[in-house]
Scaffold this motif. Structure first.
Motif, short mmCIF file in Angstrom:
data_model
loop_
_atom_site.label_atom_id
_atom_site.label_comp_id
_atom_site.label_asym_id
_atom_site.label_seq_id
_atom_site.Cartn_x
_atom_site.Cartn_y
_atom_site.Cartn_z
N HIS A 14 -7.52 -8.16 1.13
CA HIS A 14 -7.92 -7.91 2.52
C HIS A 14 -8.81 -9.04 3.02
O HIS A 14 -8.63 -9.54 4.15
CB HIS A 14 -8.65 -6.57 2.60
CG HIS A 14 -9.10 -6.20 3.99
ND1 HIS A 14 -10.33 -6.57 4.49
CD2 HIS A 14 -8.50 -5.48 4.97
CE1 HIS A 14 -10.45 -6.10 5.73
NE2 HIS A 14 -9.36 -5.44 6.04
N GLY A 26 0.82 -1.21 0.00
CA GLY A 26 0.00 0.00 0.00
C GLY A 26 0.85 1.25 0.00
O GLY A 26 0.54 2.23 -0.69
N VAL A 35 -1.28 -7.91 -5.57
CA VAL A 35 -1.07 -6.56 -5.06
C VAL A 35 0.43 -6.30 -4.88
O VAL A 35 0.95 -5.25 -5.26
CB VAL A 35 -1.82 -6.32 -3.73
CG1 VAL A 35 -1.42 -4.98 -3.12
CG2 VAL A 35 -3.32 -6.34 -3.96
N MET A 93 -7.03 -4.91 -3.93
CA MET A 93 -6.85 -4.75 -2.49
C MET A 93 -8.01 -5.27 -1.64
O MET A 93 -7.78 -5.91 -0.61
CB MET A 93 -6.55 -3.28 -2.16
CG MET A 93 -5.17 -2.84 -2.62
SD MET A 93 -4.68 -1.19 -2.05
CE MET A 93 -4.21 -1.57 -0.36
N CYS A 101 -11.96 1.73 -2.37
CA CYS A 101 -11.35 1.28 -3.63
C CYS A 101 -12.25 1.60 -4.83
O CYS A 101 -11.76 1.91 -5.92
CB CYS A 101 -11.02 -0.20 -3.56
SG CYS A 101 -9.62 -0.57 -2.47
N SER A 151 -3.98 -0.09 6.80
CA SER A 151 -3.11 -1.26 6.67
C SER A 151 -1.95 -1.18 7.67
O SER A 151 -1.50 -2.21 8.19
CB SER A 151 -2.59 -1.39 5.24
OG SER A 151 -1.72 -0.32 4.90
#
Length: 289
Positions: free
Chosen positions: A252, A38, A272, A248, A180, A103
């Motif tokens: 997650h 990230g 990612v 993402m 997102c 994150s």
């Protein structure tokens, strides 16, 4: 950080991310990898936005009317309509910063040393929420993440760490998806904006191109080719960042599922990480002008 250290940082983090762990332990490396990816995406997007703003400054000078200069001569306008995308770029950066701070909070919560890291990360997350839109998806995401920041900030003991991580991620999943989606919509608008600047730039170049076979034509075309290459690099960076962000929410969810599974699917997390690495190496090749 030099290239050698960056590469080894990623090798160490990536190795930790995919080590098999028992159900009783938290796979800390995966959260470190998610957080690091990230941050790399955030860095690349920030660099891209700087380049877009530079192109905007060049563009308003290029398209300025043949009139006496006033305080408004170089304002970003086309036919009287505002052409300033700076606010949207800042809004996008703020939304991505929320994801990064979140994150970071997960990484702290999953880490072996709770100490003050969790409290600090939670407060940074709470502060970053001010950058989200106050209506719609942004508002809903902000409320969910604010709840998480508040609950974590009151203190999490070692014995409750796993439960706190699961609770936070379960609550945050819709927020991550919403943010997102906002970022994906911004990508479409910003890409169209960059292409409009590029096309107007090409039009002006064709209208002022020197005669074929002259030294002036050679120098002129060389400058135009370099500028068009940067437009393409900006578009490629926007597309790569968008592809990483799109993965993402799935990454997650897989991290969350991994808390209860010895062998959860981690393909989205790998995607990612790969796309974040690609963005970082890609920007190492961009011109520095």
């Amino acid at each position: 950080m030099n290239t050698f250290l960056q590469r080894n940082r990623w090798l160490i983090v990536a190795a930790l991310a995919f080590v098999q762990v028992g159900c009783g332990s938290i796979p800390t490396g995966r959260y470190q990898a998610f957080s690091a990816a990230g941050e790399d995406i955030q860095s690349a997007i920030s660099d891209t936005d700087i380049r877009i703003e530079k192109r905007l400054r060049d563009f308003v000078v290029l398209t300025a009317p043949d009139k006496l200069i006033t305080a408004k001569t170089f304002s970003p306008n086309i036919d009287g309509n505002s052409f300033d995308i700076t606010g949207q770029l800042r809004s996008r950066e703020a939304a991505l910063d929320v994801l990064v701070k979140y994150s970071n909070t997960l990484e702290s919560l999953a880490g072996k040393d709770l100490s003050t890291d969790v409290e600090k990360s939670a407060q940074n997350l709470a502060a970053s929420l001010n950058g989200l839109p106050s209506v719609g998806e942004g508002s809903n995401a902000g409320k969910l993440l604010a709840t998480i920041a508040d609950s974590i900030a009151v203190g999490v003991t070692e014995s409750k760490r796993r439960g706190a991580l699961k609770s936070a991620m379960t609550t945050a999943q819709p927020a991550v998806e919403s943010i997102c989606k906002l970022l994906q919509r911004d990508y479409d608008k910003i890409s169209s904006y960059v292409n409009l600047m590029r096309d107007r730039y090409i039009g002006h170049a064709n209208a002022n191109r020197p005669k074929y076979g002259t030294w002036q034509r050679y120098k002129f075309d060389g400058e135009i080719a370099a500028d068009l290459e940067e437009f393409q690099q900006i578009n490629d960076a926007l597309a790569s960042a968008s592809a990483a962000i799109q993965k993402m929410p799935v990454a997650h969810r897989q991290l969350l599922e991994g808390l209860d599974s010895k062998e959860p699917p981690l393909d989205a997390l790998r995607d990612v990480i790969y796309k974040a690495q690609h963005l970082r190496s890609f920007y190492g090749d961009l011109p520095s002008k």
